[in-house]
Design a protein around this motif. Structure first.
Motif, PDB file in Angstrom:
ATOM      1  N   ASP A   1      -2.422  27.557  -0.131  1.00 27.14           N
ATOM      2  CA  ASP A   1      -1.708  26.205   0.269  1.00 27.14           C
ATOM      3  C   ASP A   1      -1.851  25.237  -0.505  1.00 27.14           C
ATOM      4  OD1 ASP A   1      -0.892  27.571   2.655  1.00 27.14           O
ATOM      5  OD2 ASP A   1      -1.913  26.395   4.086  1.00 27.14           O
ATOM      6  N   THR A   2      -0.932  24.094  -0.416  1.00 25.53           N
ATOM      7  CA  THR A   2      -1.020  23.274  -1.405  1.00 25.53           C
ATOM      8  C   THR A   2      -0.668  21.768  -0.401  1.00 25.53           C
ATOM      9  OG1 THR A   2       0.221  24.018  -3.364  1.00 25.53           O
ATOM     10  CG2 THR A   2       0.054  21.812  -3.237  1.00 25.53           C
ATOM     11  N   LEU A   3      -1.799  20.862  -0.493  1.00 29.34           N
ATOM     12  CA  LEU A   3      -1.802  19.882   0.301  1.00 29.34           C
ATOM     13  C   LEU A   3      -1.370  18.407  -0.288  1.00 29.34           C
ATOM     14  CD1 LEU A   3      -5.326  20.269   2.276  1.00 29.34           C
ATOM     15  CD2 LEU A   3      -3.143  21.431   2.888  1.00 29.34           C
ATOM     16  N   SER A   4      -0.626  17.742   0.627  1.00 27.13           N
ATOM     17  CA  SER A   4      -0.254  16.500   0.021  1.00 27.13           C
ATOM     18  C   SER A   4      -0.045  15.541   1.265  1.00 27.13           C
ATOM     19  CB  SER A   4       1.062  16.401  -0.536  1.00 27.13           C
ATOM     20  OG  SER A   4       2.117  16.974   0.234  1.00 27.13           O
ATOM     21  N   GLY A   5       0.331  14.319   1.183  1.00 23.41           N
ATOM     22  CA  GLY A   5       0.409  13.511   2.530  1.00 23.41           C
ATOM     23  C   GLY A   5       0.350  12.011   2.031  1.00 23.41           C
ATOM     24  N   ARG A   6       0.104  10.914   2.931  1.00 22.65           N
ATOM     25  CA  ARG A   6       0.133   9.512   3.039  1.00 22.65           C
ATOM     26  C   ARG A   6      -0.937   9.089   3.429  1.00 22.65           C
ATOM     27  NH1 ARG A   6       3.533  12.189   5.639  1.00 22.65           N
ATOM     28  NH2 ARG A   6       4.569  13.083   3.953  1.00 22.65           N
ATOM     29  N   SER A   7      -1.579   7.920   3.198  1.00 23.70           N
ATOM     30  CA  SER A   7      -2.236   6.919   3.903  1.00 23.70           C
ATOM     31  C   SER A   7      -1.207   5.715   4.257  1.00 23.70           C
ATOM     32  CB  SER A   7      -3.369   6.327   3.336  1.00 23.70           C
ATOM     33  OG  SER A   7      -4.400   7.361   3.142  1.00 23.70           O
ATOM     34  N   ILE A   8      -1.098   5.551   5.677  1.00 22.36           N
ATOM     35  CA  ILE A   8      -0.340   4.277   6.004  1.00 22.36           C
ATOM     36  C   ILE A   8      -1.148   3.218   6.604  1.00 22.36           C
ATOM     37  CG2 ILE A   8       1.692   3.655   7.549  1.00 22.36           C
ATOM     38  CD1 ILE A   8       1.979   7.059   7.678  1.00 22.36           C
ATOM     39  N   VAL A   9      -0.942   1.965   6.345  1.00 22.05           N
ATOM     40  CA  VAL A   9      -1.779   0.634   6.874  1.00 22.05           C
ATOM     41  C   VAL A   9      -1.099   0.593   8.273  1.00 22.05           C
ATOM     42  CG1 VAL A   9      -2.365  -1.481   6.509  1.00 22.05           C
ATOM     43  CG2 VAL A   9      -2.286   0.157   4.497  1.00 22.05           C
ATOM     44  N   VAL A  10      -2.034   0.693   9.350  1.00 21.74           N
ATOM     45  CA  VAL A  10      -1.375   0.431  10.681  1.00 21.74           C
ATOM     46  C   VAL A  10      -1.916  -1.072  10.894  1.00 21.74           C
ATOM     47  CG1 VAL A  10      -1.239   2.723  11.236  1.00 21.74           C
ATOM     48  CG2 VAL A  10      -3.197   1.656  11.606  1.00 21.74           C
ATOM     49  N   GLU A  11      -3.073  -1.532  10.426  1.00 24.51           N
ATOM     50  CA  GLU A  11      -3.650  -2.861  10.819  1.00 24.51           C
ATOM     51  C   GLU A  11      -4.537  -3.443   9.639  1.00 24.51           C
ATOM     52  OE1 GLU A  11      -5.611  -4.842  14.829  1.00 24.51           O
ATOM     53  OE2 GLU A  11      -6.503  -2.885  13.888  1.00 24.51           O
ATOM     54  N   ALA A  12      -4.481  -4.715   9.582  1.00 24.21           N
ATOM     55  CA  ALA A  12      -5.272  -5.335   8.659  1.00 24.21           C
ATOM     56  C   ALA A  12      -5.893  -6.880   9.282  1.00 24.21           C
ATOM     57  CB  ALA A  12      -4.538  -5.503   7.311  1.00 24.21           C
ATOM     58  N   ARG A  13      -7.178  -6.996   9.513  1.00 28.18           N
ATOM     59  CA  ARG A  13      -7.412  -8.157   9.994  1.00 28.18           C
ATOM     60  C   ARG A  13      -8.716  -8.811   9.283  1.00 28.18           C
ATOM     61  NH1 ARG A  13     -11.838  -6.715  13.106  1.00 28.18           N
ATOM     62  NH2 ARG A  13     -11.845  -4.496  13.907  1.00 28.18           N
ATOM     63  N   ALA A  14      -8.917  -9.896   9.345  1.00 31.65           N
ATOM     64  CA  ALA A  14     -10.182 -10.338   8.851  1.00 31.65           C
ATOM     65  C   ALA A  14     -11.549  -9.744   9.403  1.00 31.65           C
ATOM     66  CB  ALA A  14     -10.205 -11.946   8.760  1.00 31.65           C
ATOM     67  N   MET A  15     -12.805  -9.611   8.816  1.00 29.22           N
ATOM     68  CA  MET A  15     -13.930  -9.296   9.516  1.00 29.22           C
ATOM     69  C   MET A  15     -14.686 -10.607   9.974  1.00 29.22           C
ATOM     70  SD  MET A  15     -16.397  -6.742   7.903  1.00 29.22           S
ATOM     71  CE  MET A  15     -17.764  -5.893   8.757  1.00 29.22           C
ATOM     72  N   ARG A  16     -14.840 -10.549  11.194  1.00 24.10           N
ATOM     73  CA  ARG A  16     -15.570 -11.917  11.919  1.00 24.10           C
ATOM     74  C   ARG A  16     -17.011 -12.018  11.245  1.00 24.10           C
ATOM     75  NH1 ARG A  16     -13.966 -10.938  17.996  1.00 24.10           N
ATOM     76  NH2 ARG A  16     -11.839 -10.548  17.537  1.00 24.10           N
ATOM     77  N   SER A  17     -17.740 -10.758  11.196  1.00 23.01           N
ATOM     78  CA  SER A  17     -19.160 -11.186  10.572  1.00 23.01           C
ATOM     79  C   SER A  17     -19.212 -11.122   9.297  1.00 23.01           C
ATOM     80  CB  SER A  17     -19.811 -10.005  11.262  1.00 23.01           C
ATOM     81  OG  SER A  17     -19.354  -8.600  10.686  1.00 23.01           O
ATOM     82  N   ARG A  18     -18.482 -10.682   8.536  1.00 23.97           N
ATOM     83  CA  ARG A  18     -18.499 -11.056   7.283  1.00 23.97           C
ATOM     84  C   ARG A  18     -17.600 -11.820   6.413  1.00 23.97           C
ATOM     85  NH1 ARG A  18     -21.690  -6.084   4.365  1.00 23.97           N
ATOM     86  NH2 ARG A  18     -21.002  -7.446   2.834  1.00 23.97           N
ATOM     87  N   ALA A  19     -17.772 -13.161   5.925  1.00 25.86           N
ATOM     88  CA  ALA A  19     -16.963 -13.784   5.229  1.00 25.86           C
ATOM     89  C   ALA A  19     -16.492 -12.984   3.800  1.00 25.86           C
ATOM     90  CB  ALA A  19     -17.309 -15.100   4.885  1.00 25.86           C
ATOM     91  N   GLY A  20     -14.956 -12.913   3.515  1.00 25.70           N
ATOM     92  CA  GLY A  20     -14.446 -12.595   2.530  1.00 25.70           C
ATOM     93  C   GLY A  20     -14.263 -11.071   2.507  1.00 25.70           C
ATOM     94  N   ILE A  21     -14.325 -10.175   3.789  1.00 30.41           N
ATOM     95  CA  ILE A  21     -14.000  -8.945   3.782  1.00 30.41           C
ATOM     96  C   ILE A  21     -13.023  -8.873   5.109  1.00 30.41           C
ATOM     97  CG2 ILE A  21     -15.189  -6.582   4.290  1.00 30.41           C
ATOM     98  CD1 ILE A  21     -16.708  -7.576   1.855  1.00 30.41           C
ATOM     99  N   GLY A  22     -12.251  -8.012   4.520  1.00 34.51           N
ATOM    100  CA  GLY A  22     -11.115  -7.518   5.837  1.00 34.51           C
ATOM    101  C   GLY A  22     -11.231  -6.074   6.129  1.00 34.51           C
ATOM    102  N   ILE A  23     -10.839  -5.644   7.234  1.00 36.71           N
ATOM    103  CA  ILE A  23     -10.726  -4.482   7.995  1.00 36.71           C
ATOM    104  C   ILE A  23      -9.271  -4.029   7.795  1.00 36.71           C
ATOM    105  CG2 ILE A  23     -11.376  -2.798   9.790  1.00 36.71           C
ATOM    106  CD1 ILE A  23     -14.008  -3.963   9.701  1.00 36.71           C
ATOM    107  N   VAL A  24      -9.238  -2.663   7.127  1.00 38.62           N
ATOM    108  CA  VAL A  24      -7.980  -2.208   6.965  1.00 38.62           C
ATOM    109  C   VAL A  24      -7.947  -0.943   7.805  1.00 38.62           C
ATOM    110  CG1 VAL A  24      -6.125  -1.346   5.624  1.00 38.62           C
ATOM    111  CG2 VAL A  24      -7.269  -3.255   4.938  1.00 38.62           C
ATOM    112  N   THR A  25      -7.077  -0.492   8.969  1.00 38.23           N
ATOM    113  CA  THR A  25      -6.856   0.586   9.566  1.00 38.23           C
ATOM    114  C   THR A  25      -5.726   1.358   9.049  1.00 38.23           C
ATOM    115  OG1 THR A  25      -8.103  -0.514  11.468  1.00 38.23           O
ATOM    116  CG2 THR A  25      -6.698   1.586  11.613  1.00 38.23           C
TER     117      THR A  25
END
Lengths: 154, 154
Positions: free
Chosen positions: B98-122
């Motif tokens: 088999d040959t695998l391929s695909g994609r990562s799709i950003v579903v959400e992005a938000r600032a991290m509350r506990s660490r300044a300057g870091i965001g959480i991307v789902t």
């Protein structure tokens, strides 16, 4: 050899996992192939990262956990595969020199509706380091064959 | 080199994954170390199983998917690690050849509350085989550093 079957996985039953020592060489080898981020390849880069040292890829820890399951009970079980994992949390870094161990705990067992003679067993899996700190927590469901004849009365 | 930062991961953006060809030798090598169940080690045992052939361990598919993410965008990103995976579904067997391929799709992005300057991307991650069949579906959150100075106004 009689294999473990669905009926052997009563809720509450625990199966020990490990121990497995994690060497720097293994961590670097896995990361070189599957997760070549600096903190998984180099001690200095690991110390400079939030992980605090040469740290195993989360996928390496997960793969080692899979092997621990195989060695503890899965190879001795009439298992039919797992459709995935409900969640996996990498709670703390796994660093070179750590020794992992833990347990799989049966949380639920039920007959599979779509396939006679197969049960679904849900496990909670806990992997800890040598200080007893939880490093990896996961849950998944595994298909396990029922004792021969059990499907007749299901 | 300027790295991708949190602000580059707007919801809806897609990153391609793969392609990666899965050889029998690679499947057997991974399984020998991490998941030595017969259907991952032997063509005949695979054919006799519900997987229908020599099939990659789900953890092997997951590790290959990790490498595809690294090569597509993660190594070019100021990423700070991932705390785990929300779920992973192995939807269909991945067989030798088999040959695998695909994609990562950003579903959400938000600032991290506990660490300044870091965001959480789902991300939602889709991996398919050469027939376009979904073989692996997962979702996870990754910590990504914000553009320098962005934390001041966060």
């Amino acid at each position: 050899m009689t294999k473990l079957v669905y009926e052997d996985f009563q809720p509450g039953r625990e199966f020990p996992l490990g121990p497995k020592h994690m060497t720097a060489a293994e961590i670097i080898e896995f990361a070189s192939e599957f997760d070549p981020q600096p903190m998984h390849l180099d001690e200095e880069a690991g110390r400079a990262s939030i992980l605090g040292g040469l740290a195993a890829s989360g996928w390496h820890t997960s793969a080692v956990f899979m092997r621990m399951m195989c060695d503890s009970y899965l190879l001795a079980t009439d298992a039919q595969g797992a459709p995935g994992i409900d969640f996996m949390e990498w709670k703390k870094p796994v660093l070179a020199g750590d020794t992992l161990s833990g347990r799989s705990i049966v949380v639920e067992a039920r007959a599979m509706r779509s396939r006679a003679g197969i049960g679904i067993v849900t496990f909670r899996h806990e992997v800890e380091n040598q200080r007893g700190e939880l490093v990896c927590l996961s849950q998944n469901a595994t298909m396990i064959r029922m004792r021969a004849g059990a499907e007749v009365s299901a």
